[in-house]
Design a protein around this motif. Sequence first.
Motif, PDB file in Angstrom:
ATOM      1  N   HIS A 265      -2.047   4.908  -6.478  1.00  0.00           N
ATOM      2  CA  HIS A 265      -3.455   4.698  -6.153  1.00  0.00           C
ATOM      3  C   HIS A 265      -4.203   6.021  -5.999  1.00  0.00           C
ATOM      4  CE1 HIS A 265      -2.923   0.441  -5.912  1.00  0.00           C
ATOM      5  NE2 HIS A 265      -2.044   0.523  -4.929  1.00  0.00           N
TER       6      HIS A 265
ATOM      7  N   ILE B  57       0.845  -1.202   0.000  1.00  0.00           N
ATOM      8  CA  ILE B  57       0.000   0.000   0.000  1.00  0.00           C
ATOM      9  C   ILE B  57       0.874   1.243   0.000  1.00  0.00           C
ATOM     10  CG2 ILE B  57      -1.722   1.332   1.287  1.00  0.00           C
ATOM     11  CD1 ILE B  57      -2.842  -1.355   2.266  1.00  0.00           C
TER      12      ILE B  57
ATOM     13  N   SER C  64     -10.313   0.689 -10.346  1.00  0.00           N
ATOM     14  CA  SER C  64      -8.982   0.122 -10.545  1.00  0.00           C
ATOM     15  C   SER C  64      -7.934   0.749  -9.639  1.00  0.00           C
ATOM     16  CB  SER C  64      -8.554   0.270 -12.004  1.00  0.00           C
ATOM     17  OG  SER C  64      -8.511   1.630 -12.361  1.00  0.00           O
ATOM     18  N   ALA C  65      -8.298   1.770  -8.886  1.00  0.00           N
ATOM     19  CA  ALA C  65      -7.331   2.476  -8.042  1.00  0.00           C
ATOM     20  C   ALA C  65      -6.710   1.575  -6.982  1.00  0.00           C
ATOM     21  CB  ALA C  65      -7.980   3.690  -7.378  1.00  0.00           C
ATOM     22  N   LEU C  66      -7.428   0.562  -6.550  1.00  0.00           N
ATOM     23  CA  LEU C  66      -6.914  -0.306  -5.495  1.00  0.00           C
ATOM     24  C   LEU C  66      -6.388  -1.646  -6.008  1.00  0.00           C
ATOM     25  CD1 LEU C  66      -9.569   0.393  -2.725  1.00  0.00           C
ATOM     26  CD2 LEU C  66      -7.283   1.367  -2.966  1.00  0.00           C
TER      27      LEU C  66
ATOM     28  N   LYS D 160       2.849   2.021  -3.192  1.00  0.00           N
ATOM     29  CA  LYS D 160       2.049   2.375  -4.364  1.00  0.00           C
ATOM     30  C   LYS D 160       1.016   3.464  -4.066  1.00  0.00           C
ATOM     31  CE  LYS D 160       2.675  -2.228  -6.185  1.00  0.00           C
ATOM     32  NZ  LYS D 160       3.660  -2.647  -5.218  1.00  0.00           N
ATOM     33  N   LEU D 161       1.140   4.102  -2.908  1.00  0.00           N
ATOM     34  CA  LEU D 161       0.156   5.101  -2.505  1.00  0.00           C
ATOM     35  C   LEU D 161       0.009   6.210  -3.539  1.00  0.00           C
ATOM     36  CD1 LEU D 161      -1.821   6.007  -0.324  1.00  0.00           C
ATOM     37  CD2 LEU D 161       0.055   7.288   0.724  1.00  0.00           C
TER      38      LEU D 161
ATOM     39  N   THR E 221     -11.756   4.852 -10.033  1.00  0.00           N
ATOM     40  CA  THR E 221     -11.995   4.363  -8.666  1.00  0.00           C
ATOM     41  C   THR E 221     -11.982   2.845  -8.556  1.00  0.00           C
ATOM     42  OG1 THR E 221     -14.362   4.633  -9.061  1.00  0.00           O
ATOM     43  CG2 THR E 221     -13.244   6.412  -7.898  1.00  0.00           C
TER      44      THR E 221
ATOM     45  N   ALA F  71      -4.728   7.475  -9.500  1.00  0.00           N
ATOM     46  CA  ALA F  71      -5.807   6.771 -10.207  1.00  0.00           C
ATOM     47  C   ALA F  71      -7.170   7.203  -9.686  1.00  0.00           C
ATOM     48  CB  ALA F  71      -5.629   5.259 -10.053  1.00  0.00           C
ATOM     49  N   LYS F  72      -7.282   7.334  -8.395  1.00  0.00           N
ATOM     50  CA  LYS F  72      -8.560   7.766  -7.808  1.00  0.00           C
ATOM     51  C   LYS F  72      -8.899   9.185  -8.252  1.00  0.00           C
ATOM     52  CE  LYS F  72     -11.157   8.020  -3.573  1.00  0.00           C
ATOM     53  NZ  LYS F  72     -11.154   8.183  -2.154  1.00  0.00           N
TER      54      LYS F  72
ATOM     55  N   LYS G 133      -0.829  -3.973  -9.418  1.00  0.00           N
ATOM     56  CA  LYS G 133      -0.244  -4.076 -10.747  1.00  0.00           C
ATOM     57  C   LYS G 133       0.701  -5.266 -10.738  1.00  0.00           C
ATOM     58  CE  LYS G 133       3.101  -1.774 -13.688  1.00  0.00           C
ATOM     59  NZ  LYS G 133       4.111  -2.812 -13.516  1.00  0.00           N
TER      60      LYS G 133
END
Length: 141
Positions: free
Chosen positions: A99, A92, A110-112, A95-96, A108, A102-103, A115
């Motif tokens: 994410h 987490i 795919s944000a979580l 990659k914060l 939303t 992306a959000k 990859k």
Amino acid sequence: TKVGLTGIGAEEQPAGYSHYRVCFQTHELEGLNKKMEMHLGWTSSRNLGCDDKVTGDHGKEARFPFLHENVGSFLNCLPIWEKPNSTLPRGIGEKLLLHLTAKELGLTSSALLGKRALQFGSGIAKRKNNNEKASDKCGKL
């Protein structure tokens, strides 16, 4: 022409790999910077050709949004300690930044999602002979 987006650069530039956390804990910022430079150096020789061939084999043209000069310029402006957040759990914190971006872009659902590299997501890495190198020609062809 159909286009396929790839994630090359999405983890190398914002220090998104989990092993970057270990490198930072062991070798601090200097070691992390060296590791990131090494990974970015590999991108053109190891990753771009593979992703381009795979997308081409599926009748698509590859696009590399994370390698766009605007993305690279932005990420290079950030201090290294602002890229990964090692106070958050593994997977987490590294990659914060990805994410959150992306959000912010409205992705939303795919944000979580995690990859996965092409060779690992497909499971092919588990099937390969450990003595083989990526540059070796497959003996099964």
